[in-house]
Motif scaffolding. Structure first.
Motif, short mmCIF file in Angstrom:
data_model
loop_
_atom_site.label_atom_id
_atom_site.label_comp_id
_atom_site.label_asym_id
_atom_site.label_seq_id
_atom_site.Cartn_x
_atom_site.Cartn_y
_atom_site.Cartn_z
N THR A 1 39.24 28.26 29.41
CA THR A 1 39.82 29.44 30.06
C THR A 1 38.78 30.54 30.23
O THR A 1 38.70 31.19 31.29
CB THR A 1 41.02 29.96 29.24
N LEU A 2 37.98 30.77 29.20
CA LEU A 2 36.92 31.78 29.29
C LEU A 2 35.89 31.41 30.36
O LEU A 2 35.43 32.27 31.13
CB LEU A 2 36.22 31.93 27.94
N PHE B 1 37.38 31.99 33.72
CA PHE B 1 37.52 33.43 33.95
C PHE B 1 36.20 34.04 34.41
O PHE B 1 36.18 34.93 35.28
CB PHE B 1 38.00 34.10 32.66
N GLN B 2 35.07 33.56 33.85
CA GLN B 2 33.77 34.10 34.23
C GLN B 2 33.38 33.74 35.66
O GLN B 2 32.55 34.41 36.27
CB GLN B 2 32.69 33.59 33.27
N ARG C 1 38.17 39.98 37.52
CA ARG C 1 37.76 40.04 36.11
C ARG C 1 37.90 41.45 35.56
O ARG C 1 38.32 41.65 34.42
CB ARG C 1 36.32 39.56 35.97
N TYR D 1 41.71 42.26 35.05
CA TYR D 1 42.38 41.51 33.98
C TYR D 1 41.44 41.26 32.79
O TYR D 1 41.50 40.22 32.14
CB TYR D 1 42.89 40.18 34.53
N ASP D 2 40.60 42.23 32.52
CA ASP D 2 39.67 42.08 31.38
C ASP D 2 40.42 42.01 30.05
O ASP D 2 39.94 41.41 29.10
CB ASP D 2 38.68 43.25 31.38
N ARG E 1 40.93 38.49 29.02
CA ARG E 1 39.76 37.89 28.39
C ARG E 1 39.69 38.28 26.91
O ARG E 1 39.34 37.46 26.05
CB ARG E 1 38.49 38.32 29.10
N VAL F 1 42.14 36.15 24.92
CA VAL F 1 41.63 34.79 24.75
C VAL F 1 40.55 34.75 23.68
O VAL F 1 40.51 33.83 22.84
CB VAL F 1 41.10 34.25 26.09
N LEU F 2 39.67 35.75 23.67
CA LEU F 2 38.62 35.80 22.65
C LEU F 2 39.21 35.94 21.25
O LEU F 2 38.76 35.29 20.30
CB LEU F 2 37.68 36.97 22.94
#
Length: 698
Positions: A45-46, A49-50, A57, A60-61, A64, A67-68
């Motif tokens: 997913t990460l 996303f990148q 990005r 919707y940061d 991220r 997810v982290l």
């Protein structure tokens, strides 16, 4: 404001996610394949996303970030799984065969128990058919009392049999879970060694670092015993290097009752004093090009040497890592870091090294105390200021003591179920004295080679510690000095923390909604207490306690309890406080009653029959009557205690039993025979020594 604060202390977010992952894996373990799969999906997913457009990005940061955080949660779970010694290919218990022998080294000082000696050994090799197989793991060992066992020291090598059993937990309601405590230290097996069943091998532990640490520790203990002596020498060893094995029990109880046990348990306070002393000594170091870097390296080296000397307790590790970060920032990078970030970073590194430290009480209290001081001390100190220096210093100590209690109080109530009322005057008197004693002990070690100076220093320290012990004892025995039997449930602890958090936010940041948070927490706490009291009003339980060598059965109805079994359990304060009192606190017991019992005719002469509502319990503690009943006596439970000379087949002819119970007053070989008979006859049974206390609702 809160977002800006998190940006200045990024490790706060990391430590919260890591702690969540560790807690989940410890209490609700997941299959590692599931965790690996989840971590892989989060990683994909990460990556995806990148590759998305920058605008998406940026918008919707926050996704991220979530997810982290979830990825760190998975990492915490995997750390617990990976660090488990039982997963290692060299773990001794997975390699053992019945005829093997173990070579192990003594890892802790010998502790004297009532009927044995206790220690922890580190398994090094397995001996099989004249071959040596390298192994690892820790083993809890009990040795029969004899002259050979009493002389064992750290580093001694032992040859012992391979017969081990799992570490047991009494299972008594409200009791300390010793099995979980050992598992948090990666100890899962125990062994009982009789005289002649083991042998001491020549030589010591081969690790040169451990040998140096052991020699330094022996020098400290010998010097303190030689020049101070008595019970004060045990206190001095605990204050200086955390060696608590020679402490007097009554003294420990006095320090516990007054809320200053942290003084005799090596902690961050001791390391802070040593750090301050090092800074004072090194301030005389002439400045030159590399002086600051050399100072920092020397301080870090001495701090870690002291940590190894004390055995690396969780609170000392926390303080050492923190002061290491501070030293690096001050002397090498010439910058000061955010204290919250430093605190979180030290916890993050320690949990990465050993994730089970999260469950260590010392680890929790150490971090909570420092965090509480950082949050509350300055604002508490500014509430009152005086131009008189002595009064200002007195208030400074008061503010520091009160600030340290704010966040540690709920955890202390949860674990220890008591509150020392006079903790403030006890800390005000003993902390300065213990500081003088600590510096005096360091001086004593330095002048230990000069008998004249050492004798004078040792005598002064002995007098000072005797006076400190008398003060602590008098404070601890004042009327109402200790509030006991506080039953704090996990939900109540969470509610209390929400109350404290709301009040702190309202007080420190003038945020009125903090009062609403505090009131909500108080309301939830009140509701939880109400539900607990309602549950106690309808409780009907039978408890067969796991007390070695004794029989004790309690029938609990509402807030009342009736006890049957050995009378010395109730008469002995030590047995009652250790085994029964925690259960009485847990169940809210307030009244002791006489238990209903009776004898049903000559066929059951000598048997105690207890009524449990609509159920019955028969206690067999001697030979059965010779007269056989015309009809089987129906009983729901039959308890065998104190090694009665009976056979399960014989009991089956007299009783129609729902479940057989074997308590801890019988010998293990008798219980093993009864268990085998029950297996043969397909009968239900419960072995208290093996499975813990038997608790049933009726």
């Amino acid at each position: 404001m809160f977002v800006a604060f998190l940006k200045r202390a990024p490790f706060l977010r990391l430590i919260l996610s890591l702690s969540a992952g560790i807690s989940v894996q410890l209490y609700m373990p997941f299959n590692p394949l599931i965790v690996f799969t989840a971590a892989g999906l989060l990683g994909v997913t990460l990556f995806v996303f990148q590759k998305l457009p920058f605008r998406f990005r940026f918008q919707y940061d926050w996704l991220r970030g979530i997810v982290l955080q979830l990825l760190i949660v998975c990492s915490g779970s995997l750390l617990v799984y990976q660090s488990d010694i039982r997963r290692s290919s060299s773990y001794f218990d997975t390699l053992l065969r019945p005829t093997d022998l173990l070579i192990a080294t003594v890892g802790e000082p010998i502790q004297q128990k009532a009927r044995s000696y206790k220690t922890v050994v580190n398994v090094r090799h397995i001996i099989r058919d004249n071959r040596s197989i390298r192994a690892s793991g820790r083993l809890l060992v009990y040795l029969s009392k004899d002259s050979a066992a009493g002389t064992l020291q750290e580093g001694d090598r032992l040859l012992i049999p391979s017969q081990t059993t799992p570490v047991q937990h009494s299972g008594n309601p409200g009791a300390f879970d010793y099995r979980r405590y050992c598992s948090n230290q990666q100890i899962y097996r125990q062994a009982f060694l009789r005289s002649g069943g083991w042998r001491r091998l020549p030589g010591k532990e081969e690790n040169p670092i451990l040998q140096v640490i052991f020699q330094c520790r022996q020098y400290c203990l010998h010097t303190l015993q030689q020049y101070i002596g008595g019970r004060e020498a045990g206190l001095a060893a605990a204050l200086l290097i955390g060696y608590r094995y020679d402490l007097d029990r009554e003294m420990v109880q006095d320090y516990t009752n007054t809320g200053i046990v942290h003084i005799i348990a090596i902690s961050g306070m001791h390391l802070a004093l040593i750090y301050g002393g090092l800074l004072w000594i090194l301030c005389w170091w002439p400045k030159h090009r590399f002086s600051e870097g050399l100072k920092g390296c020397l301080i870090i080296l001495l701090l870690w040497a002291f940590t190894l000397l004390t055995g690396g307790a969780a609170s000392v590790l926390r303080a050492t890592v923190m002061f290491t970060f501070i030293t690096v920032g001050k002397f090498m990078l010439d910058r000061y870091t955010n204290i919250y970030n430093t605190l979180a970073a030290s916890a993050f590194l320690l949990l990465c090294y050993e994730p089970r430290l999260l469950m260590d009480v010392g680890f929790q209290l150490s971090y909570l105390a420092v965090l509480s001081i950082v949050i509350c001390y300055r604002h508490t100190y500014y509430l009152f200021q005086s131009s008189r220096r002595w009064l200002d210093k007195l208030w400074d100590m008061t503010a520091l003591t009160l600030a340290a209690q704010v966040l540690t109080l709920p955890v202390c109530l949860y674990y220890f179920h008591q509150f020392p009322v006079f903790f403030l005057p006890a800390n005000m008197l003993t902390v300065p004295l213990s500081t003088i004693v600590l510096y005096g002990e360091i001086l004593l070690l330095i002048v230990g080679g000069v008998p004249v100076l050492a004798n004078g220093t040792g005598y002064a320290l002995q007098i000072l510690m005797q006076w400190m012990n008398r003060v602590v004892s008098r404070i601890g025995h004042l009327p109402g000095a200790l509030i006991t039997d506080i039953n704090m449930h996990p939900l109540g602890m969470i509610c209390l923390y929400s109350c404290i958090a709301g009040l702190l936010i309202w007080w420190l940041h003038q945020w009125r909604q903090g009062l609403l948070v505090a009131l909500t927490g108080l309301a939830l706490w009140s509701i939880s207490l109400m539900l607990s009291h309602i549950n106690e009003q309808y409780q009907h339980k039978m408890v067969v306690y796991n007390i070695p060598g004794h029989t004790c059965v309690e029938v609990i109805q509402k807030h009342q309890v009736a006890t049957a079994g050995d009378r010395d359990v109730m008469r002995s304060d030590s047995l009652y406080n250790r085994y029964l009192r925690p259960a009485h606190v847990l169940y809210g017991i307030k009244q002791q009653l006489n238990i209903d019992s009776g004898i049903s005719g000559p066929a059951f002469a000598g048997l105690q029959i207890l009524s449990l509502g609509q159920k019955r319990l028969v206690i067999v503690d001697s030979a059965l009557p010779r007269i056989m009943p015309q009809k089987k006596f129906r009983t729901d439970y039959l308890l065998l205690s104190h090694n009665p000379q009976v056979d399960i087949r014989q009991l089956e002819q007299m009783f129609d039993v729902g479940c057989y119970i074997f308590d801890a007053s019988s010998r293990l070989r008798n219980i093993q025979q009864w268990k085998s008979d029950c297996y043969m006859l397909t009968l239900r049974f419960f072995s208290v020594p093996d499975q813990g206390a038997y608790v049933v609702n009726f």
